[in-house]
Enzyme design. Structure first.
Site, mmCIF file in Angstrom:
data_model
loop_
_atom_site.group_PDB
_atom_site.id
_atom_site.type_symbol
_atom_site.label_atom_id
_atom_site.label_comp_id
_atom_site.label_asym_id
_atom_site.label_seq_id
_atom_site.Cartn_x
_atom_site.Cartn_y
_atom_site.Cartn_z
ATOM 1 N N TYR A 1 -62.385 20.974 -42.492
ATOM 2 C CA TYR A 1 -63.749 21.482 -42.310
ATOM 3 C C TYR A 1 -63.800 23.001 -42.122
ATOM 4 O O TYR A 1 -64.778 23.523 -41.615
ATOM 5 C CB TYR A 1 -64.409 20.787 -41.115
ATOM 6 C CG TYR A 1 -64.833 19.361 -41.402
ATOM 7 C CD1 TYR A 1 -64.288 18.645 -42.459
ATOM 8 C CD2 TYR A 1 -65.778 18.727 -40.621
ATOM 9 C CE1 TYR A 1 -64.663 17.339 -42.719
ATOM 10 C CE2 TYR A 1 -66.164 17.419 -40.869
ATOM 11 C CZ TYR A 1 -65.602 16.733 -41.916
ATOM 12 O OH TYR A 1 -65.982 15.430 -42.167
ATOM 13 N N ASP B 1 -55.837 4.728 -41.488
ATOM 14 C CA ASP B 1 -56.410 3.545 -42.159
ATOM 15 C C ASP B 1 -56.182 2.288 -41.319
ATOM 16 O O ASP B 1 -57.086 1.448 -41.154
ATOM 17 C CB ASP B 1 -55.858 3.379 -43.587
ATOM 18 C CG ASP B 1 -54.401 3.786 -43.724
ATOM 19 O OD1 ASP B 1 -53.977 4.723 -43.018
ATOM 20 O OD2 ASP B 1 -53.682 3.180 -44.515
#
Ligand code: NAD
Length: 337
Positions: free
Chosen positions: A123, A209
């Site tokens: 970001y 995940d």
């Protein structure tokens, strides 16, 4: 002596949930000298700036803010509110607790806190297109910056948070099996920090995940979670969903130069001005602020009153399935204090 705090009521339902929150905190005996300031559309209306200097100056003075939701004006020339706040105060830790409150939900025993790194990772906004032949946008590159210093301070923040809040375990979430450099540095640095807390706070690692699946299967197994910016962005909304949505989700942005507490939800334009918004998330953000100030006992009383009102189920706002107004709900919480 009263503690000075900048109060940004915000846009849409912001002013109504902010005044409800102030009433509840004051009823609990919190001695706060509020310094009301504008931002968002209210900032544009008053100063032509969604994050006016007067508001930033106030937070520089108080180093603490309770912030209602803000509408970001569309169009060029306006500063991004979140970027200005994050940069001015170096708010590197985004903290989102999730705790089962609403009875009858899918999970009844969730009590976890997500600590997200807020300044690095994917970001940082370092992106560009890559020309190949005639196509100027044949590819795109986004660069993730992870530093040892940034990783160290966020993982340390998570451990210190765990100690302060009498929590037992920190889970570091990463993807170092694929992103061996950026995520690898985050993991290696985290392991070193974790060693300093050995015997006091347990430490475990999860690949992101697998973590997403485990959060759905066994959310009660997690306590404090620390991760990088993008994973934190996604997992924090996931955990809000596990405990019933954004309506009761508070958050804090904490840095060396200040701390800003807010509701995770937005300005709810569809119900603004109707007097029916649920002030719960901002009240819980106020509790996080009290804890930050060392007023853990007062925070616990406010939280118990809020949760008690919701569990009793008699005075609930529309989003929680009731018919009470913001004021009626606020009165019911205050009556329990
Ligand atoms: P939203 O969170 O404002 O609303 C989503 C839905 O949830 C709406 O139906 C709304 O009525 C409901 N809702 C939200 N908070 C509620 C509450 N306290 N009580 C009862 N119902 C509630 O999201 P959105 O509609 O996507 O965004 C609206 C505006 O808010 C946009 O301008 C957006 O940029 C801004 N926003 C600001 C922040 C912030 O300042 N922290 C965060 C998110 C969105």
């Amino acid at each position: 002596m009263s503690i000075p705090v900048t109060l940004i009521p915000g846009d849409g339902i912001g002013p109504s949930i902010s005044s409800a929150t102030v009433r509840i905190l004051e009823a609990a005996g919190a001695d706060i000298a509020w310094d009301p300031q504008v931002a968002g559309m209210a900032g544009v209306a008053k100063y032509g700036d969604p994050i006016p200097d007067a508001t930033l100056d106030s937070i520089k003075r108080t180093r603490l803010a309770l912030k209602g939701p803000l509408e970001t004006p569309v169009g060029e020339g306006f500063r991004s509110i979140n970027v200005a706040l994050r940069k001015t105060f170096d708010l590197y830790a985004n903290v989102r607790p999730a705790h089962s409150i609403i009875p009858g939900g899918r999970y009844s025993d969730i009590d976890l806190v997500l600590v997200r790194e807020n300044t690095e990772g994917l970001y940082t906004g370092i992106e560009h297109y890559v020309r190949v032949g005639e196509d100027p946008r044949a590819a795109a590159e986004s660069i993730a910056i992870v530093t040892r210093a940034g990783s160290e301070r966020i993982v340390r923040y998570a451990f210190e948070y765990a100690l302060r809040h009498h929590r037992k375990k920190v889970t570091l979430v990463h993807k170092a099996n694929i992103l061996k450099f950026s995520q690898g540095l985050f993991l290696d640095t985290g392991r070193l920090v974790a060693r300093e807390y050995e015997g006091r706070i347990q430490f475990e690692e999860r690949i992101v995940d697998a973590m997403a699946m485990n959060l759905v299967l066994h959310p009660e197994r997690f306590d404090v979670i620390v991760t990088t910016n993008l994973f934190g962005d996604i997992l924090s909304d996931q955990i809000s969903g596990l405990v019933g949505g954004l309506g009761l989700a508070p958050g804090a942005n904490v840095g060396l130069n200040g701390a800003i507490f807010e509701a995770v939800h937005g300005t709810a334009p569809d119900i603004a001005g109707k007097g029916i918004a649920n002030p719960g998330a901002l009240v819980l953000a106020g509790c996080m602020m009290l804890e930050h100030l060392g007023e853990g006992e007062r925070a616990r009383r406010v939280r118990d009153a809020l949760e008690g009102t919701i569990r009793e189920g008699k005075t609930l706002t529309h989003d929680l399935g009731g018919t009470a107004s913001t004021d009626e709900f606020t009165d019911a919480v205050i009556a329990r204090l």
